[in-house]
Design an enzyme around this catalytic site. Structure first.
Site, PDB file in Angstrom:
ATOM      1  N   PHE A   1       0.876  -1.177   0.000  1.00 16.04           N
ATOM      2  CA  PHE A   1       0.000   0.000   0.000  1.00 16.04           C
ATOM      3  C   PHE A   1       0.910   1.223   0.000  1.00 16.04           C
ATOM      4  O   PHE A   1       1.723   1.409   0.911  1.00 16.04           O
ATOM      5  CB  PHE A   1      -0.912   0.001   1.227  1.00 16.04           C
ATOM      6  CG  PHE A   1      -1.763   1.231   1.341  1.00 16.04           C
ATOM      7  CD1 PHE A   1      -2.878   1.411   0.540  1.00 16.04           C
ATOM      8  CD2 PHE A   1      -1.446   2.229   2.264  1.00 16.04           C
ATOM      9  CE1 PHE A   1      -3.666   2.551   0.642  1.00 16.04           C
ATOM     10  CE2 PHE A   1      -2.227   3.367   2.371  1.00 16.04           C
ATOM     11  CZ  PHE A   1      -3.344   3.523   1.562  1.00 16.04           C
TER      12      PHE A   1
ATOM     13  N   ASP B   1     -11.526  10.680  13.312  1.00 16.66           N
ATOM     14  CA  ASP B   1     -12.444  10.119  12.317  1.00 16.66           C
ATOM     15  C   ASP B   1     -12.545   8.613  12.558  1.00 16.66           C
ATOM     16  O   ASP B   1     -12.146   7.803  11.717  1.00 16.66           O
ATOM     17  CB  ASP B   1     -11.964  10.403  10.897  1.00 16.66           C
ATOM     18  CG  ASP B   1     -12.984   9.971   9.836  1.00 16.66           C
ATOM     19  OD1 ASP B   1     -14.142   9.695  10.211  1.00 16.66           O
ATOM     20  OD2 ASP B   1     -12.620   9.915   8.654  1.00 16.66           O
TER      21      ASP B   1
END
Length: 260
Positions: free
Chosen positions: A32, A159
């Site tokens: 990633f 978040d």
């Protein structure tokens, strides 16, 4: 980027708000990738909060790419946010001195409730403020801002949506997407999580698994920050012409205000 990694690598965008993330694969190796991520990522990796950081490389144009292990797994479902492992990982994050030290070195200072309130008042459109539920929410924030006090300042993810929790195939739990991290009251994360996912009559048990008691003071701080974040989100969605999401959040404000 292909020239940087070689023609044998398959690189595709990973989506996300910034457009700076990619998936890369070469034979059995999968990574990633992220462009210009914060040095904070290295500490998150070392603490076991995100998948392992494999390498960091600088390109000729000055961009810095980081590569993390690409972990097979799935996002947590909403009902899984009541799992004890979520509470334990969030506690680990909020208690981490290395995370706090790195954010401090990167120039972050603790957010102040009064500053949060003034930012909302400055940014919110007049037609929103004129709506009763928003006016009542702002009245609540103004009336309680001087009552908020938390000596503990922690790294807050800001978040903690269930989509940002990754459970891997080998049963490792991670919290990803740290672009909005701040230093502040842990009630910022706790309030968002509890108001979003946990039935009110189970709050006390969840907070106990986290390692706290659900005091009136903690309830107030959570309520204050979740209302402030919701107002900020309402304005953001309005600015993006996302009126359906905006209206859903406006409706949720009434429910938030009614909870003690």
């Amino acid at each position: 980027m292909e020239n940087f990694f070689g023609e044998d690598w398959e690189i595709v965008p990973a989506g996300g708000a910034t457009g700076e993330a990619y998936y890369a694969q070469h034979e059995e190796q999968r990574l990633f990738l992220k462009r210009n991520s914060s040095p904070f990522l290295a500490v998150l990796s070392a603490e076991g909060i995100v998948p392992k950081l494999v390498w960091t490389k600088r390109m000729e144009n000055g961009d810095v790419f980081t590569a993390q292990q690409w972990m097979n797994g799935s996002e947590l479902k909403a009902f899984e946010m009541n799992n004890e492992r979520v509470a334990r990982l969030l506690k680990k994050i909020h208690s981490s001195k290395p995370l706090l030290g790195m954010l401090t070195r990167l120039g972050k200072s603790a957010i102040d409730p009064e500053t949060v309130l003034q930012g909302i008042l400055k940014e919110m459109d007049r037609d929103l403020i004129d709506q009763d539920v928003i006016a009542n929410s702002i009245h609540f924030l103004k009336g309680k801002v001087s009552s908020l006090y938390c000596e503990e300042k922690t790294v807050c993810h800001c978040d903690v949506n269930h989509n940002n929790w990754l459970l891997t195939e080998d049963n490792q739990l991670y919290l990803i997407d740290w672009d909005g991290a701040m230093i502040g009251d842990p009630a910022i994360d706790l309030g968002t999580l509890l108001y979003s996912y946990i039935p009110v009559d189970e709050w006390s048990d969840w907070v106990k698994r986290y390692g706290l008691e659900l005091t009136d003071d903690l309830r107030l701080r959570m309520k204050w920050y979740v209302i402030a974040q919701t107002l900020d989100s309402i304005q953001w969605h309005k600015g993006k012409f996302r009126y359906s999401e905006m209206n859903n959040l406006i409706q949720s404000l009434g429910r938030m205000l009614s909870l003690d």
